[in-house]
Design an enzyme around this catalytic site. Structure first.
Site, short mmCIF file in Angstrom:
data_model
loop_
_atom_site.label_atom_id
_atom_site.label_comp_id
_atom_site.label_asym_id
_atom_site.label_seq_id
_atom_site.Cartn_x
_atom_site.Cartn_y
_atom_site.Cartn_z
N TYR A 141 0.80 -1.22 0.00
CA TYR A 141 0.00 0.00 0.00
C TYR A 141 0.84 1.28 0.00
CZ TYR A 141 -4.68 -2.00 0.72
OH TYR A 141 -5.87 -2.65 0.57
N LYS A 216 2.91 -14.97 4.50
CA LYS A 216 3.01 -15.82 3.30
C LYS A 216 4.49 -15.98 3.01
CE LYS A 216 1.52 -18.19 -0.15
NZ LYS A 216 0.88 -19.52 0.02
N ASP A 250 -3.24 -18.13 2.94
CA ASP A 250 -4.15 -19.03 2.22
C ASP A 250 -4.75 -20.07 3.17
OD1 ASP A 250 -1.57 -20.05 2.47
OD2 ASP A 250 -1.60 -21.12 0.55
N ASP A 274 -6.41 -6.33 4.76
CA ASP A 274 -7.55 -5.84 3.97
C ASP A 274 -8.46 -7.01 3.62
OD1 ASP A 274 -9.08 -4.06 2.33
OD2 ASP A 274 -8.09 -4.96 0.59
N ASP A 278 -12.29 -8.49 5.56
CA ASP A 278 -13.56 -8.68 4.87
C ASP A 278 -14.08 -10.10 5.10
OD1 ASP A 278 -13.38 -6.10 3.79
OD2 ASP A 278 -14.14 -6.75 1.83
C1 IPM Z 1 -10.66 -0.90 3.30
C2 IPM Z 1 -10.83 -0.60 1.84
C3 IPM Z 1 -9.68 0.29 1.35
C4 IPM Z 1 -8.39 -0.48 1.56
C5 IPM Z 1 -9.83 0.77 -0.11
C6 IPM Z 1 -11.15 1.47 -0.33
C7 IPM Z 1 -8.68 1.62 -0.54
O1 IPM Z 1 -10.92 -1.78 1.12
O2 IPM Z 1 -10.70 0.05 4.08
O3 IPM Z 1 -10.51 -2.07 3.64
O4 IPM Z 1 -7.96 -1.21 0.69
O5 IPM Z 1 -7.80 -0.33 2.63
MG MG Z 2 -11.00 -3.49 2.33
#
Ligand code: IPM
Ligand code: MG
Length: 380
Positions: A141, A216, A250, A274, A278
């Protein structure tokens, strides 16, 4: 500082795009109700940044606003992103810029089982109570990437972070000549040490003796082998009672889906954090309840994990719980543990007392964003 001064906090707000404004509006009302019950007042400064401001003015995030924001106690952000703007412009120009400018190196993303919130995987009576501690300023990032159309690339790779500045060039040539892309990832000793410290402190606070380091190193040994080594050294040196379990990302994803209740603190480099956050949000009940904080030693910013969901913006279908719980993380960060707990308990009580109809629409009920906010406030 006098006692009355102690009891006021100024909060910068970027409600942003899509459902951002509606969920932030509920998060604010709930945070205010909880804080005022403890004699604390919150003063909000709204900033207009996001897609419509950008489309109208061509302005993304001016330096002058950053300087103003810096003077606040904390910040709340709704969501950034709109189909009318090319993907990446606002995400990088607002969200990532804020994280980097304020050196918010901790991305805190808890995931918990909540009453009456369906989960996609059977938990057999167990509860999910995990937290992703994502390094938030390094890894892939860094924003150090380029595309070459002609097989040659010679680009400066300069940047500043909270604890260091980086200078240099990336110089590459490919033969036979063809277009290619390169993006540089960095994990520094400084960066890995400080995020590991935070993950270990979190484990200590939770009364746990293990953290899972999501890595990883088998395929990307320099970047992630280094991450593991520094994490292990830091934990051994400063937190001898805490053990680092190394997990390749993974395999971790596989095990998370099979047994989501088995994990506590998940320490992740930026990119894996990230993705894994999710996944764990999905396992615990979805984006509607996933809260987050971007925390540093200066201004910290609290935002739901979800995006702007432009397809349901303005319909009342948005679930504000993720934003409300992000508000609770903010209150705790401000040292208002009592108010934070009040918000979290009110969310649980509302969900627990729901008889179906009054659940958020995404959980099969018919309560709108506003009604959910009101129901939570009633339980404060
Ligand atoms: C998050 C989002 C962001 C990230 C994007 C929107 C840049 O996915 O906050 O997890 O990748 O960090
Ligand atoms: Mg995200």
């Amino acid at each position: 500082m006098s006692c009355s001064e102690d009891k006021k906090f100024s909060i910068a707000v970027v409600a942003g795009d899509g459902i951002g404004p509606e969920v932030i509006s509920e998060a604010r009302r709930v945070a205010e109700a909880a804080a005022s019950a403890d004699g604390v007042s919150l003063k909000w400064t709204e900033y207009p940044f996001g897609a419509s401001h950008y489309l109208r003015t061509n302005e993304i995030l001016p330096d002058s606003a950053l300087n103003e924001m810096r003077a606040h106690s904390a910040m709340m952000l709704g969501a950034i992103g709109d189909p009318a703007v090319k993907p990446g412009i606002l995400e990088q120009g607002i969200l990532l810029r804020l994280r980097f400018e304020f050196d918010q190196y901790i991305n805190l993303r808890p995931a918990m089982s909540l009453p009456n919130v369906p989960t996609p995987v059977p938990l057999n009576g167990r509860k999910i109570d995990s937290v992703v501690i994502r390094e938030n300023t390094e890894d892939l990032y860094m924003g150090l990437g380029r595309v070459s159309e002609d097989g040659r690339l010679d680009a400066p790779m300069d940047l500043k972070r909270g604890g260091y500045s980086l200078t240099g060039r990336l110089s590459l040539e490919i033969s036979p000549s063809m277009a290619f892309a390169a993006q540089t990832a960095l994990n520094t000793e400084f960066g890995v040490e400080r995020i590991t410290r935070h993950a270990c402190q979190m484990a200590r606070r939770r009364g746990e003796s293990v953290i899972t380091v999501v890595s990883k190193s088998n395929a990307v040994p320099a970047l992630y082998g280094f991450f593991e080594e520094i994490a292990r050294k830091t934990a051994d040196r400063e937190f001898p009672e805490i053990k680092c379990n190394m997990a390749n990302v993974d395999a971790l994803c596989y095990h998370l889906v099979r047994d989501p209740a088995a994990y506590g603190v998940l320490l992740c480099p930026n990119l894996f954090g990230d993705i894994v956050s999710d996944l764990q949000a999905g396992l615990a009940g979805g984006m509607g309840t996933a809260a987050g904080g971007n925390i540093g030693d200066g201004l910290s910013m609290f935002e739901p994990v979800h995006g702007s969901a432009p397809d349901i913006a303005g319909t009342g279908r948005a679930n504000p719980i993720a934003a409300v719980l992000s508000g609770a993380l903010m209150l705790r960060h401000l040292g208002l543990d009592g108010s934070a707990g009040r918000v979290e308990r009110a969310v649980s009580k509302y969900l627990e007392g729901s008889r179906g109809q009054d659940l958020p629409i995404e959980f099969g009920g018919n309560f709108t964003c506003r009604q959910i906010g009101e129901a939570i406030i009633k339980n404060i």
